[in-house]
Design an enzyme around this catalytic site. Structure first.
Site, PDB file in Angstrom:
ATOM      1  N   HIS A  17     -19.743  48.398 -38.967  1.00 40.81           N
ATOM      2  CA  HIS A  17     -18.455  48.826 -39.632  1.00 40.81           C
ATOM      3  C   HIS A  17     -18.877  50.426 -39.533  1.00 40.81           C
ATOM      4  O   HIS A  17     -19.867  50.980 -40.104  1.00 40.81           O
ATOM      5  CB  HIS A  17     -18.329  48.503 -40.854  1.00 40.81           C
ATOM      6  N   TYR A  58     -12.084  48.048 -50.945  1.00 38.43           N
ATOM      7  CA  TYR A  58     -12.373  48.116 -52.487  1.00 38.43           C
ATOM      8  C   TYR A  58     -11.185  48.305 -53.265  1.00 38.43           C
ATOM      9  O   TYR A  58     -10.595  49.566 -53.104  1.00 38.43           O
ATOM     10  CB  TYR A  58     -13.441  48.927 -52.928  1.00 38.43           C
ATOM     11  N   PRO A 100     -22.566  44.037 -57.363  1.00 43.37           N
ATOM     12  CA  PRO A 100     -22.527  43.963 -56.219  1.00 43.37           C
ATOM     13  C   PRO A 100     -21.413  44.999 -55.514  1.00 43.37           C
ATOM     14  O   PRO A 100     -21.429  45.026 -54.247  1.00 43.37           O
ATOM     15  CB  PRO A 100     -21.890  42.785 -55.787  1.00 43.37           C
ATOM     16  N   LYS A 113     -25.764  47.071 -52.589  1.00 44.78           N
ATOM     17  CA  LYS A 113     -27.005  47.434 -52.641  1.00 44.78           C
ATOM     18  C   LYS A 113     -28.038  46.309 -52.758  1.00 44.78           C
ATOM     19  O   LYS A 113     -29.415  46.696 -52.502  1.00 44.78           O
ATOM     20  CB  LYS A 113     -27.327  48.600 -53.673  1.00 44.78           C
ATOM     21  N   TYR A 151     -23.445  54.843 -49.507  1.00 46.20           N
ATOM     22  CA  TYR A 151     -23.158  53.546 -48.907  1.00 46.20           C
ATOM     23  C   TYR A 151     -23.799  53.046 -47.721  1.00 46.20           C
ATOM     24  O   TYR A 151     -24.441  51.962 -47.688  1.00 46.20           O
ATOM     25  CB  TYR A 151     -21.589  53.734 -48.713  1.00 46.20           C
TER      26      TYR A 151
END
Length: 402
Positions: free
Chosen positions: A72, A201, A293, A297, A391
């Protein structure tokens, strides 16, 4: 029995450490309380940072990951009727993440360990660590109705939050930091095509949602729910309908639903134990730290612990450098607190805290703070770059020399 490194726990961190050590000729034995099938049955994270991908390659267990994992190059944040794309690869100079389930990582590591003929004791009970401050630590455990003693040089505690390893460190020595969140994540796994090619998200007035995946044909979705909810009280239809309400309209319109494979509710907490080392005992992964979550991580911080401990023990056995052992906790904790901060930040920004006051602010004021924060970081390239850098994961820190 004798070995160089006793590893407590056969989850991905324990197995990965064992695989890396064995490639350097360092003998190790793994002790696990559950069966192999139970370990493989645990549904966990599925986003791998660049550093973890490289570590799995170094361990020689990346063949299936390269074939089945999905790279991704970006991730989306959806809020206030808009969708913001965080272009990970462009903003970080080429770093990406990979969607490849923790179950698959564990399966690959188990197979590699079995093929190498390395020793693992599954279904072990009454595990106890002894003399960890001495130069001759040992582990006792019961397996197959027989009490066993394993003598070793070092012990790696990879046995999770509820394991024996952290509890072996006296309370007077360890300091624990914790933040418990007033909600959980209801997760559903289904053999349906993902609704989007990247993770989304979602922040909504109804609560947080995450559109995730395990593969091109298997989806993983999450809903923020009260801690009082029970997974069995959520029918599949109820879940899908609520998910549609929280996804952006254009995304919800193409959602494919189906029967769930698994549904469960996970509470959210931030937790860190300091130090991560006590004598010849090293804490690894969830034994030392838990993250919400939201930032993907958990597994990745465990992998960075493994990378550091692997480097420490390799230097000890190949160069005779005993002094480098003292670097472990300090190096790990720097990266752990970065991951904790990012996960806490993402959790605060993307969730609805209802009527609960947060950090001394009433709920309405806190929501205004977080809405401003979200807009500030997504409206500029500099802000999006900060999100992207966190990220994909910060680089692993090397050991100091001398």
């Amino acid at each position: 029995m004798k070995t160089q490194v006793a590893i407590i726990g056969a989850g991905p961190s324990g197995l990965l450490l064992g695989q890396l050590l064995s490639k350097q000729g360092i003998d190790n034995v793994i002790i696990e309380r559950a069966s192999g099938d139970y370990v493989l049955g645990r549904i966990r994270a599925g986003v791998l940072e660049q550093g973890m991908m490289d570590l799995l390659r170094e361990a020689g267990v990346s063949e299936r990951m390269e074939q089945k994992g999905e790279i991704h190059t970006g991730v989306e944040l959806a809020f206030n009727n808009k969708r913001v794309h965080i272009d990970l690869a462009t903003l970080t100079g080429g770093d990406t993440v990979m969607v490849y389930g923790q179950t698959e990582v564990t399966r690959d590591l188990m197979q590699a360990r079995s093929e190498a003929g390395l020793t693992t004791f599954y279904e072990s009970s009454n595990v106890a660590l002894h003399e960890v401050k001495s130069q001759s630590p040992y582990v006792t455990f019961e397996q197959g109705g027989q009490m066993r003693r394993l003598e070793c040089d070092y012990i790696a505690g990879c046995d999770g939050f509820h394991g024996v390893s952290r509890q072996t460190i006296p309370e007077s020595v360890r300091t624990e930091y914790e933040r418990v969140y007033p909600f959980g994540w209801l997760g559903l796994l289904a053999d349906t095509p993902p609704v989007n090619h990247e993770l989304i998200y979602c922040k909504t007035d109804r609560g947080f949602a995450l559109a995730s995946m395990r593969s091109a044909t298997r989806s993983r979705y999450y809903l923020q729910v009260p801690l009082t909810d029970k997974a069995e009280n959520w029918s599949d239809d109820d879940f899908w309908q609520e998910l549609k309400r929280r996804l952006p309209d254009e995304v919800a319109s193409r959602l494919v639903t189906g029967p769930s494979i698994e549904k469960s509710i996970a509470p959210l907490r931030s937790f860190v134990c300091e130090p991560m080392q006590y004598g010849q005992l090293f804490l690894v992964g969830d034994a030392a730290h838990i993250v919400p979550p939201t930032g993907a991580k958990g597994l990745n911080l465990a992998a960075s612990d493994v990378a550091t401990l692997y480097k420490v023990l390799t230097r000890v056995y190949q160069e005779g450098d005993q002094e480098c052992v003292s670097q472990y906790s300090e190096i790990c904790l720097r990266r752990v607190w970065n991951g904790e901060r990012f996960s806490w930040w993402m959790t605060n920004m993307m969730h609805d805290f209802g009527d609960v006051s947060v950090n001394g602010a009433d709920s309405a004021t806190f929501e205004k703070f977080m809405s401003s924060e979200l807009n500030f970081y997504t409206d500029t390239e500099e802000g999006r770059r900060i999100i992207a850098m966190q990220y994909v994961g910060l680089p692993y820190e090397p050991l100091s020399v001398g």
